[in-house]
Write a protein that holds these residues in place. Structure first.
Motif, short mmCIF file in Angstrom:
data_model
loop_
_atom_site.label_atom_id
_atom_site.label_comp_id
_atom_site.label_asym_id
_atom_site.label_seq_id
_atom_site.Cartn_x
_atom_site.Cartn_y
_atom_site.Cartn_z
N ALA A 193 48.21 57.67 93.62
CA ALA A 193 48.26 59.21 93.66
C ALA A 193 47.56 59.64 92.15
O ALA A 193 47.57 58.97 91.33
CB ALA A 193 49.57 59.86 93.48
N GLY A 194 46.95 60.72 92.34
CA GLY A 194 46.18 61.23 91.28
C GLY A 194 45.50 62.44 91.36
O GLY A 194 45.53 63.28 92.60
N PRO A 195 45.34 63.26 90.29
CA PRO A 195 44.62 64.48 90.38
C PRO A 195 43.22 64.74 90.76
O PRO A 195 42.90 65.91 91.07
CB PRO A 195 44.98 65.12 88.91
CG PRO A 195 44.60 63.99 87.99
CD PRO A 195 45.19 62.77 88.90
N ASN A 196 42.36 63.45 90.87
CA ASN A 196 40.98 63.88 90.98
C ASN A 196 40.50 62.52 91.56
O ASN A 196 40.06 61.52 91.01
CB ASN A 196 40.20 63.92 89.64
CG ASN A 196 38.71 64.65 89.56
OD1 ASN A 196 38.21 64.29 90.90
ND2 ASN A 196 38.23 65.29 89.06
N PRO A 210 35.57 64.39 97.08
CA PRO A 210 36.09 65.34 96.35
C PRO A 210 36.39 65.78 95.14
O PRO A 210 37.50 64.54 94.98
CB PRO A 210 36.34 66.38 97.43
CG PRO A 210 36.32 65.52 98.76
CD PRO A 210 36.05 64.25 98.36
N ALA A 211 36.32 66.45 94.33
CA ALA A 211 37.24 66.36 93.10
C ALA A 211 38.62 67.16 93.13
O ALA A 211 38.97 68.35 92.95
CB ALA A 211 36.36 67.11 91.86
N ARG A 212 39.34 66.33 94.27
CA ARG A 212 40.58 67.16 94.45
C ARG A 212 41.72 65.97 94.54
O ARG A 212 41.57 64.89 94.26
CB ARG A 212 40.55 67.41 96.22
CG ARG A 212 39.40 68.29 96.61
CD ARG A 212 39.90 69.96 96.07
NE ARG A 212 40.96 70.49 96.73
CZ ARG A 212 40.99 70.61 97.92
NH1 ARG A 212 39.87 71.12 98.67
NH2 ARG A 212 42.04 71.25 98.75
N PRO A 213 43.15 66.47 94.34
CA PRO A 213 43.98 65.56 94.12
C PRO A 213 44.30 64.50 95.63
O PRO A 213 43.70 64.85 96.52
CB PRO A 213 45.47 66.43 94.28
CG PRO A 213 44.83 67.99 93.63
CD PRO A 213 43.53 67.85 94.48
#
Length: 296
Positions: A193-196, A210-213
């Motif tokens: 898991a991660g933020p980006n 996409p620059a999404r979690p």
């Protein structure tokens, strides 16, 4: 002459030599990957080893450099007789490479093949970029990092537990390996898991995420050159993907048979990934992907 019994004496099972203390000073190794490449220098400024007469464990302490990065090591391994026979070696070592700290504790049944390990491994540091640069690698992630591992004998395989975190990304894996030095066969349950997702995609070569979690979870199995997915679930922002089946032999992936299902709140977020101009709006898609020798 022969003993009175007339039988030759039995060879001793103990080593025919003994080293109580050893020291190395000022050793440097210069390596060139190619004749025209810049040299890589690795050196030992000082390395001392001595045997404890009571336990036959070897105490080690040393320091040196890898390129411009200092390293040091301290701890114990042995006993000496087991080490000389490369069997059932115990070790308790800690050290540093630059600002990164490393430790390994436990035992290995066969150090030459890494067979039968029962060890704990840890590494952490203040900057993943600097740590990987020592190995000649680059990282789009930055900041402090940590990684821990546990290797144990499990039937005729090696049990593996791994976890780590860097740059807000966390990951873990638990499973088994047939052989550590030949990881052609393994099973693993993985989570991450991660933020980006875009940053991780840049690291792994998947451009356009996409620059999404994001998060992922599932079960993987490798048998030779084939990789099997058991309900691998990936979520990036409002898009979810489930994959199951077989990925064929790389690079052509012949023999691939995957079932794929995806849902999302905005199809246009996948335009960069697919290199297509996709419309906005919610979507749902499912299908089967087959790759044979004669094509898709």
């Amino acid at each position: 002459t022969q003993p009175a019994t007339g039988r030759p004496s039995e060879p001793s099972a103990r080593p025919s030599f003994s080293i109580e203390r050893a020291a190395v000073r000022g050793l440097e190794l210069v390596v060139r990957a190619r004749p025209d490449a810049l040299p890589f220098r690795a050196g030992i400024a000082a390395l001392d080893a001595g045997i404890d007469s009571a336990t036959q464990m070897i105490a080690i302490r040393g320091a040196g450099h890898l390129g411009d990065t200092p390293w040091d090591i301290a701890g114990r391994l042995g006993p000496f007789e087991r080490l000389s026979h490369a069997r059932d070696v115990e070790l308790d070592l800690t050290g540093h490479v630059g600002g990164s700290a490393l430790s390994v504790r436990g035992g290995i049944h066969d150090p030459l093949t890494l067979g039968g390990p029962d060890v704990d491994l840890k590494v952490d540091g203040p900057d993943i970029v600097v740590a990987l640069a020592v190995l000649g690698l680059k990282s789009p992630l930055s900041g402090a990092f940590r990684a821990e591992g546990r290797l144990t004998p499990k039937d005729d395989t090696v049990g593996v537990e791994l976890s780590g975190a860097v740059g807000g990304v966390t990951a873990s894996a638990r499973g088994t390996l047939k052989e550590l030095l030949r990881p052609e066969r393994f099973t693993a349950e993985v989570e991450a898991a991660g933020p980006n997702a875009a940053v991780v995609g840049a690291w792994t070569g998947v451009v356009g995420l996409p620059a999404r979690p994001f998060d992922l979870a599932g079960r993987l199995r490798r048998d030779g050159r084939r990789l099997f997915f058991d309900a691998l679930k990936v979520r990036v922002g409002g898009t979810s993907l489930t994959v199951g089946g077989t990925l064929g032999e790389l690079p052509r992936c012949v023999g691939t048979e995957l079932k794929v299902a995806a849902t999302g709140s905005d199809l246009s977020e996948l335009s960069a990934l697919t290199r297509l101009r996709l419309p906005k709006g919610a979507f749902r898609v499912s299908g089967r992907f087959l790759r044979r020798a004669d094509g898709l």
